[in-house]
Scaffold this active site. Structure first.
Site, PDB file in Angstrom:
ATOM      1  N   HIS A 149      16.803   7.592   2.402  1.00 13.00           N
ATOM      2  CA  HIS A 149      16.407   6.787   1.200  1.00 13.00           C
ATOM      3  C   HIS A 149      15.605   5.412   1.754  1.00 13.00           C
ATOM      4  O   HIS A 149      15.861   5.172   2.860  1.00 13.00           O
ATOM      5  CB  HIS A 149      17.750   6.308   0.375  1.00 13.00           C
ATOM      6  N   ASP A 150      14.517   4.941   1.100  1.00 10.50           N
ATOM      7  CA  ASP A 150      13.943   4.064   1.118  1.00 10.50           C
ATOM      8  C   ASP A 150      13.079   4.019   2.367  1.00 10.50           C
ATOM      9  O   ASP A 150      12.562   2.934   2.727  1.00 10.50           O
ATOM     10  CB  ASP A 150      14.570   2.768   1.030  1.00 10.50           C
ATOM     11  N   GLY A 193      18.236   5.232   6.749  1.00 12.99           N
ATOM     12  CA  GLY A 193      17.653   4.621   5.740  1.00 12.99           C
ATOM     13  C   GLY A 193      16.882   3.551   5.958  1.00 12.99           C
ATOM     14  O   GLY A 193      16.992   2.781   7.090  1.00 12.99           O
TER      15      GLY A 193
END
Length: 256
Positions: free
Chosen positions: A120-121, A138
């Site tokens: 994520h991100d 992440g």
């Protein structure tokens, strides 16, 4: 006209461009947007929140915009952006963002090899080659034209500079500055990426300047002192400025 296998599922709320090929057993969820000329071989999953550009090829088992593997994720509206001209091989997984940044982004002209994962991100640039089974935690940032070999483990929040070459099997929790080779155990600076820089058209004089920058940087026990030497002794080209900015803005510290 799109070519959609009768054995595929495309949610009626999905937005498709033109001339996409969607193979058997593919699944395209709602709240997804696809551009033109994408090829999805069999068993590709395009999950909620995906935003996909043009001319990408997805191989069997790829899963894009998956729910983040982050216990802080509470179902907020986030997305996963994929640019143009990417080759995303078998079983690649890319998570969508969380409330932290809202977006996971992969740029253009990248080769993501089999079974690798982007969490994520993460923000990934252009012209990247990422090897089999490499895993990024992440909020990792990876700049353009990096070559990241197979079975690498990258800690969350790391920053990988442009034009680097990272040896297969490495694991690291610090930033890797641009233009270098990183390898061995523990992962450390192994010289300037001569072959990679020449392939990208860097002149011998510029490569020598980059080499001198790292000689000065690593000659000092304190990186701030090395940066001062670079700024006082070397020509401040955009490439040298990039090195200085990268080191000075590093939050995790750089490999030594």
């Amino acid at each position: 006209m799109n070519q959609i296998s009768p054995l595929a599922f495309v949610h009626p709320e999905a937005k498709l461009g033109d001339n996409n090929v969607i193979g058997p057993f593919c699944y395209i969820d709602k709240n997804t947007v696809l551009g033109d000329n994408n090829v999805m071989q069999n068993s590709v999953t395009i999950n909620y929140g995906a935003r996909i550009g043009n001319n990408n090829e997805f191989f069997p088992g790829a899963s894009i915009s998956t729910k983040p593997q982050d216990l802080k994720f509470k179902g907020e509206e986030t997305i996963c952006e994929i640019g143009d001209n990417n080759s995303i091989r078998e079983n690649v997984t890319i998570s969508r963002g969380t409330a932290s940044k809202g977006t996971t982004r992969v740029g253009n002209n990248n080769l993501l090899m089999e079974n690798m994962h982007i969490a994520h991100d993460c923000f990934f640039g252009n012209g990247l080659i990422i090897g089999n089974s490499t895993k990024f935690a992440g909020e990792v940032t990876c700049d353009d034209f990096a070559v990241i070999s197979a079975e690498i483990l990258c800690h969350q929040f790391c920053h990988i500079g442009g034009y680097v070459m990272i040896q297969g099997g490495c694991r690291f929790s610090q930033d890797i500055p641009p233009y270098i080779i990183a390898g061995k155990e523990p992962t450390r600076y192994c010289g300037v990426n001569l072959v990679g820089l020449r392939r990208h058209g860097f002149s011998n004089d510029l490569i020598e300047l980059i080499h001198n920058a790292y000689r000065l940087l690593y000659s000092e026990g304190i990186l701030k002192d090395g940066i001062k030497k670079i700024k006082s002794e070397l020509q401040m080209t955009p490439e040298i400025q990039y090195i200085c900015d990268f080191v000075e803005s590093s939050k995790r510290g750089i490999i030594r």
